[in-house]
Scaffold this motif. Structure first.
Motif, short mmCIF file in Angstrom:
data_model
loop_
_atom_site.label_atom_id
_atom_site.label_comp_id
_atom_site.label_asym_id
_atom_site.label_seq_id
_atom_site.Cartn_x
_atom_site.Cartn_y
_atom_site.Cartn_z
N GLU A 19 -4.88 9.29 -4.55
CA GLU A 19 -5.75 8.51 -3.66
C GLU A 19 -6.78 7.73 -4.48
O GLU A 19 -7.01 6.54 -4.23
N PHE A 76 6.30 10.44 -0.54
CA PHE A 76 4.89 10.67 -0.20
C PHE A 76 4.32 9.58 0.72
O PHE A 76 4.50 8.40 0.46
N GLU A 77 3.65 10.03 1.75
CA GLU A 77 3.03 9.10 2.70
C GLU A 77 1.52 9.16 2.53
O GLU A 77 0.95 10.25 2.47
N PRO A 78 0.87 8.01 2.46
CA PRO A 78 -0.59 8.05 2.33
C PRO A 78 -1.25 8.49 3.64
O PRO A 78 -0.66 8.31 4.71
N SER A 79 -2.42 9.07 3.52
CA SER A 79 -3.14 9.53 4.71
C SER A 79 -3.74 8.34 5.46
O SER A 79 -3.94 7.27 4.88
N ARG A 83 1.39 8.87 -6.41
CA ARG A 83 1.53 10.32 -6.17
C ARG A 83 2.56 10.93 -7.11
O ARG A 83 2.38 12.04 -7.61
N TRP A 84 3.63 10.17 -7.37
CA TRP A 84 4.64 10.64 -8.32
C TRP A 84 4.09 10.69 -9.74
O TRP A 84 4.42 11.57 -10.52
N TYR A 143 1.09 3.94 -3.10
CA TYR A 143 0.64 5.32 -2.98
C TYR A 143 1.74 6.28 -3.41
O TYR A 143 1.50 7.21 -4.17
N ASN A 144 2.96 6.03 -2.93
CA ASN A 144 4.09 6.89 -3.30
C ASN A 144 4.24 6.96 -4.81
O ASN A 144 4.38 8.04 -5.40
N PHE A 186 0.80 -1.23 0.00
CA PHE A 186 0.00 0.00 0.00
C PHE A 186 0.83 1.29 0.00
O PHE A 186 0.63 2.16 -0.84
N ASP A 187 1.80 1.40 0.93
CA ASP A 187 2.58 2.64 1.03
C ASP A 187 3.37 2.92 -0.24
O ASP A 187 3.38 4.04 -0.74
#
Lengths: 180, 250
Positions: free
Chosen positions: A39, B57-60, A29-30, A25-26, A21-22
């Motif tokens: 998201e 970047f860290e997810p919320s 986001r990039w 997401y990173n 997951f982390d």
């Protein structure tokens, strides 16, 4: 993976998909350069992967499969669609066989922030391959599976991406030296 | 190899992807070549700084919770009492209507189940390289072959003067009961004849008579405690003709 029933399948998916997951997401986001879009992209990726998990082929790389879903979802998104044209052009560009030396750039002089700016500035197809290779530490084979390109193309694109990044960093460092 | 040639391999080397056959000599070369060693070091440093810059970047916490909920293996749905008021009568109505449909559809489902299973057996036998285990056109060879293999006996008709030929037979199963599967041929078409004991199971609930099921013509009847099925892609008339022959023998 021999998955006998739906519940076991869901439990298996949860166990192997959540740890990504982390990182996902990173990466999202990039790609998107936007928090809300990233998201949405991650949510879409998990939903699609869960739905398609029964078709996931045992013996293939799960991480690459997840990244591939995320990337394909991104490419079909509004932001992603703008980048596809550039992708096609890039595929037809000849591979640069000559070596490029990083000698002229002293990487120790470059701050983390400068590297981030340069990465942002890179076209998506260079940015993503650098992230997959350096941040995710994927093998060429995994990158090839994720991007659905041959390993040879991974090598040549990675080469061009590094060269482009170096160029951007050199310019930034030079600019910094001259107070620009 | 010249430095230039080695440097073309440096990226692959620092990525850990260079084949051992090249990686070994390259390491040896770098031990003696400061320029190449420096170059490799700088590439490693570049990799490291991209890795550091890339982890950004860290997810919320909200997104994490959403994702965890969406992939949870056992989603727990908490239904408040308001929902129960609506849900209970709805479920009762649903159960009642399912019951009615079930009674109505039961016979139909049974019939479809038996016929599709018979059609499968018929097609499977034809698709097999050995459609029959006893190969003979002689009913006096085929019938005794089944002795001791199935818990009943049956009679087969004399085919002289008809268009049918007996190809042979095999033991088969339908709804966990053993039976005889005979294959007859008429004008190059194969027709299956299934014979089972007529017991109080789903086969017994079938009405006798001709049926057109899953694109095959089927005839079935009971005779002397046995249930006969004739299945084939030939015309209903041919199925009837074979059935008549079998009836006369049984």
């Amino acid at each position: 993976m021999e998955v006998s029933d739906q519940r076991l399948q869901a439990a298996t998916f949860e166990a192997i998909a959540l740890p990504l997951f982390d990182q996902l997401y990173n990466f999202a986001r990039w790609l998107t350069q936007d928090t809300t879009e990233a998201e949405d992209l991650v949510q879409e990726t998990y939903a699609k992967a869960l739905r398609g998990f029964s078709s996931f082929q045992a013996g293939t790389n799960f991480r690459a499969w997840m990244y591939r879903i995320l990337r394909n979802s991104f490419l079909s998104s509004r932001t992603g669609l703008k980048t596809t044209v550039v992708f096609d052009e890039e595929e037809h560009a000849p591979a640069t066989p000559e070596s490029s030396s990083p000698e002229s750039l002293l990487i120790s002089e470059v701050t983390r922030e400068t590297v981030q700016r340069a990465l942002e500035e890179l076209p998506v197809y260079f940015r993503e391959i650098l992230l997959l290779c350096e941040v995710e530490e994927m093998s060429y084979q995994e990158i090839a599976e994720t991007l659905a390109i041959p390993t040879g193309t991974v090598m040549s694109r990675l080469f061009r991406a590094r060269k482009a990044l170096r160029g951007l960093l050199e310019r930034r460092v030079e600019g910094g030296r001259h107070g620009v | 190899m010249a430095c230039e040639a080695w440097r073309a391999k440096l990226d692959t080397y620092v990525d850990g992807e260079l084949a051992p056959v090249d990686a070994g000599p390259l390491s040896t070369h770098m031990r003696g070549c400061a320029a190449c060693a420096t170059d490799a070091l700088q590439r490693v440093q570049m990799k490291r700084s991209v890795a550091m810059a890339g982890k950004r970047f860290e997810p919320s916490a909200e997104l994490r919770a959403k994702i965890m909920k969406s992939v949870a293996a056992k989603p727990r749905r908490e239904i408040g009492w308001v929902w129960k008021i609506v849900a209970v009568p709805a479920v009762l109505v649903l159960i009642a209507s399912i019951g009615v449909n079930w009674y109505a559809g039961r016979a139909n489902t049974r019939r479809q189940h038996v016929y599709s299973e018979l059609a499968d057996l018929h097609v499977m036998a034809l698709a097999s390289a050995t459609p029959v285990d006893v190969i003979s056109t002689d009913r006096h060879t085929v019938k005794p072959w089944f002795q001791g293999k199935i818990p009943f006996s049956f009679n087969l008709p004399e085919l002289q003067g008809s268009d049918f030929t007996l190809l042979g037979g095999r033991v088969t199963y339908l709804s966990q009961t053993p039976g005889a599967h005979l294959i007859y041929q008429i004008r190059k078409h194969d027709v299956s004849v299934f014979i089972f004991q007529d017991r109080g199971d789903e086969k017994a609930s079938l009405a006798s008579g001709p049926v057109h099921a899953v694109s095959f013509n089927v005839e079935n009847w009971t005779q002397n405690g046995l249930r006969y099925f004739v299945v084939g892609d030939v015309s209903a008339g041919d199925i009837q003709a074979l059935s008549k022959l079998l009836r006369s023998a049984g």
